[in-house]
Design an enzyme around this catalytic site. Structure first.
Site, PDB file in Angstrom:
ATOM      1  N   LYS A  55      33.355 -17.349 -27.314  1.00  0.00           N
ATOM      2  CA  LYS A  55      32.649 -16.345 -28.025  1.00  0.00           C
ATOM      3  C   LYS A  55      33.616 -14.901 -27.865  1.00  0.00           C
ATOM      4  CE  LYS A  55      30.492 -12.755 -26.870  1.00  0.00           C
ATOM      5  NZ  LYS A  55      31.115 -11.852 -27.951  1.00  0.00           N
ATOM      6  N   GLU A  79      39.098   3.883 -15.757  1.00  0.00           N
ATOM      7  CA  GLU A  79      39.495   3.574 -16.853  1.00  0.00           C
ATOM      8  C   GLU A  79      39.276   4.291 -18.179  1.00  0.00           C
ATOM      9  OE1 GLU A  79      39.275  -0.580 -18.000  1.00  0.00           O
ATOM     10  OE2 GLU A  79      41.446  -0.921 -17.983  1.00  0.00           O
ATOM     11  N   CYS A  84      44.672  -3.388 -20.831  1.00  0.00           N
ATOM     12  CA  CYS A  84      44.240  -3.425 -19.300  1.00  0.00           C
ATOM     13  C   CYS A  84      45.353  -3.041 -18.673  1.00  0.00           C
ATOM     14  CB  CYS A  84      43.605  -4.553 -18.891  1.00  0.00           C
ATOM     15  SG  CYS A  84      44.315  -6.219 -19.311  1.00  0.00           S
ATOM     16  N   GLU A 110      38.988 -11.394 -15.452  1.00  0.00           N
ATOM     17  CA  GLU A 110      40.271 -10.290 -15.579  1.00  0.00           C
ATOM     18  C   GLU A 110      39.494  -8.944 -16.283  1.00  0.00           C
ATOM     19  OE1 GLU A 110      42.896  -8.167 -16.150  1.00  0.00           O
ATOM     20  OE2 GLU A 110      42.856  -9.141 -18.152  1.00  0.00           O
TER      21      GLU A 110
END
Ligand code: ADP
Length: 497
Positions: free
Chosen positions: A176, A386, A285, A251
């Site tokens: 997906k 983040e 990231c 991750e």
């Protein structure tokens, strides 16, 4: 403007979702540009895709790995031919500049060739048995149907990290893509199909996370799940997979620090910081989001970085002269805006940027000004959480030890960088920075596909993509004992003659 309708790929057929619903993929640099219309799928579509993948697995697992690898090699060649077109498609759907989307396609090409090579390795071990006339070995076996949920920031590279090792190991896949960037996954899988991948070995189901992603994780027929995305969603995915005893590779986020010491090559460090913080509009990231500066060089570094950040050309990534593209969607703009407000309230000093760009050429896209905050303290939210946008925080330190403490004083542990010419400190950084990746005299971004990729702490759950870590995830070990003594030999008991 007319646009194309894309369907799910299930069992080798392009089919509409059973929901009957679709969604639009819109260029983040230009809301007039509709990249395509995609299926808004749900659990019923996932059921069909998993059934197709399970059926295909019966024969795919028996195809010799070098033959599976030939399809990957050919996929690499086809991707190479189509690189420019696919890079343009990716810039249109995701926003990052052409130089970077070419790099994204290249990463898929590199992964194809690397994993094609693995088809003739996939090494196990042979080892002596403790018993006479007995042979012992361990063999890598495929896992079965693997479910994959991808993010939007590397729309082709990340799917390739998941699909190619899974395929060479003999698994079949249901993937997906992120709702913002499905086209790049289609382009990638189209190359696999054109290279001769049998029907049902890879199935694409598009849609939104809770509707089309969650059923992949909970489906009993899916034997392993690979997820890349936010820590919030990763926690849900991990908990669901754990409840079903399913191997699950997560991750997730980062809050990556670059340390610049007083003996660093300063212009090189500025160059690295600019690329690390504002490349991919800060939406990696591994993006450099904290720069820890030795107080002796802090002022000079800051002045140079701000001048360079101010001079960056922001705009539509299809324009070759643009250096920083848009953010992927309005939600990301709101997150960047919110964090800039938080940082100001916390007492950080805004040196440049700090807000969305909305006037004139920017009015049809999601643009945000490259942003630098100084006087940031290590515990502030802007230094801990983040942002995933073009926002970087400068933090001062007195020496290397303090820099290490600041760098390690966060929940994440993905990438880190040290700029210094002191070899002893460089080796200490390699040992002591708590992260899955450490760069010396290079920014926090720039992973290569044949090395393990992933992080510690809240960044991941211990698995690695890239390198041989991917093979470890997509295979399960079988130990095989072969007794040719023609008598019963009992391990641990018949140890004598
Ligand atoms: P980002 O913030 O980078 O968009 P997300 O974690 O929201 O990251 O999304 C990463 C991927 O996870 C996307 O493909 C998204 O559709 C999917 N996703 C979102 N929510 C869920 C969920 N509840 N279960 C499974 N997948 C999800």
């Amino acid at each position: 403007m007319s646009h194309k309708l894309y369907k799910n790929l299930i069992g080798g057929e392009w089919v509409a979702s059973r929901t009957g619903k679709t969604f639009l993929n819109i260029n983040p640099a230009n809301s007039d540009d509709i990249v395509g219309e995609f299926q808004s799928s749900s659990a019923a579509d996932i059921d069909n895709a998993v059934a197709a993948a399970a059926e295909a697995w019966k024969s795919w697992r028996l195809v010799p790995a070098p033959k599976r690898a030939e399809i990957l090699y050919k996929t690499g060649e086809i991707l190479t031919q189509r690189k420019e077109q696919y890079a343009r498609d990716m810039t249109r759907e995701m926003g990052k500049v052409l130089a970077e989307t070419r790099g994204d396609v290249q990463e898929a090409i590199d992964t194809a060739y690397y994993m094609a090579g693995e088809g003739r390795r996939l090494f196990g071990q042979t080892t002596p048995s403790e018993l006479k006339s007995k042979f012992a070995m361990s063999v890598r076996m495929p896992v079965g149907v693997c479910g994959m949920i991808a993010p939007w920031n590397f729309p082709m590279a990340i799917p390739s990290w998941k699909l190619f090792p899974a395929l060479v190991c003999g698994n079949t896949c249901v993937i997906k893509p992120a709702e913002d960037t499905p086209l790049s996954t289609y382009n990638l899988v189209q190359c696999l199909v054109d290279a001769g991948l049998p029907a049902g070995v890879v199935n694409i189901v598009t849609g939104f996370g809770p509707d089309a992603g969650a059923p992949i994780v909970s489906h009993p027929g899916v034997r392993a799940v690979s997820f890349t995305g936010s820590s919030e969603v990763g926690r849900i995915v991990g908990q669901t997979a754990a409840g079903n005893f399913k191997p699950c590779s997560l991750e997730m986020g980062g809050k990556n620090a670059m340390i610049v010491l007083d003996d660093a090559h300063l212009d090189l460090a500025v160059e690295g910081a600019l690329w690390g913080a504002f490349g991919t509009t800060g939406q990696r990231c591994t993006a450099t989001s904290r720069i820890i500066l030795h107080k002796k060089i802090a002022a000079e570094f800051t002045e140079k970085l701000v001048a360079r950040a101010d001079a960056l050309k922001v705009g539509d990534g299809l324009d070759e002269s643009v250096q920083v593209g848009p953010q992927v969607n309005q939600q990301q703009i709101e997150t960047s805006t919110r964090y800039c407000e938080i940082a100001k309230k916390e007492g950080a000093k805004l040196l440049t940027g700090g807000s969305a760009l909305e006037d004139g050429t920017y009015d049809k896209g999601h643009f945000f000004a490259p942003t630098v905050f100084a006087s940031v303290k290590p515990g502030m939210r802007i230094a801990q959480e983040e942002v995933f946008g073009p926002v970087v925080s400068l933090i001062e330190c007195a020496d290397f030890d303090e820099a290490l403490d600041i760098a390690n004083g966060i929940d994440y542990g993905l990438s880190t960088a040290l700029y210094s010419r002191d070899v002893n400190l460089a080796f200490r950084a390699m040992r002591d920075l708590e992260a899955g990746i450490t760069y010396i005299n290079a920014p926090t971004i720039g992973a290569e596909v044949h090395l393990p990729f992933g992080g510690v702490k809240h960044t991941g759950n211990g698995h690695r993509e890239g390198g041989t870590g991917a093979l470890d995830f997509y295979t399960t070990w079988k130990s095989v004992y072969f007794d040719y003594s023609d008598k019963l030999q009992r391990a641990q008991i018949d140890t004598g003659e």
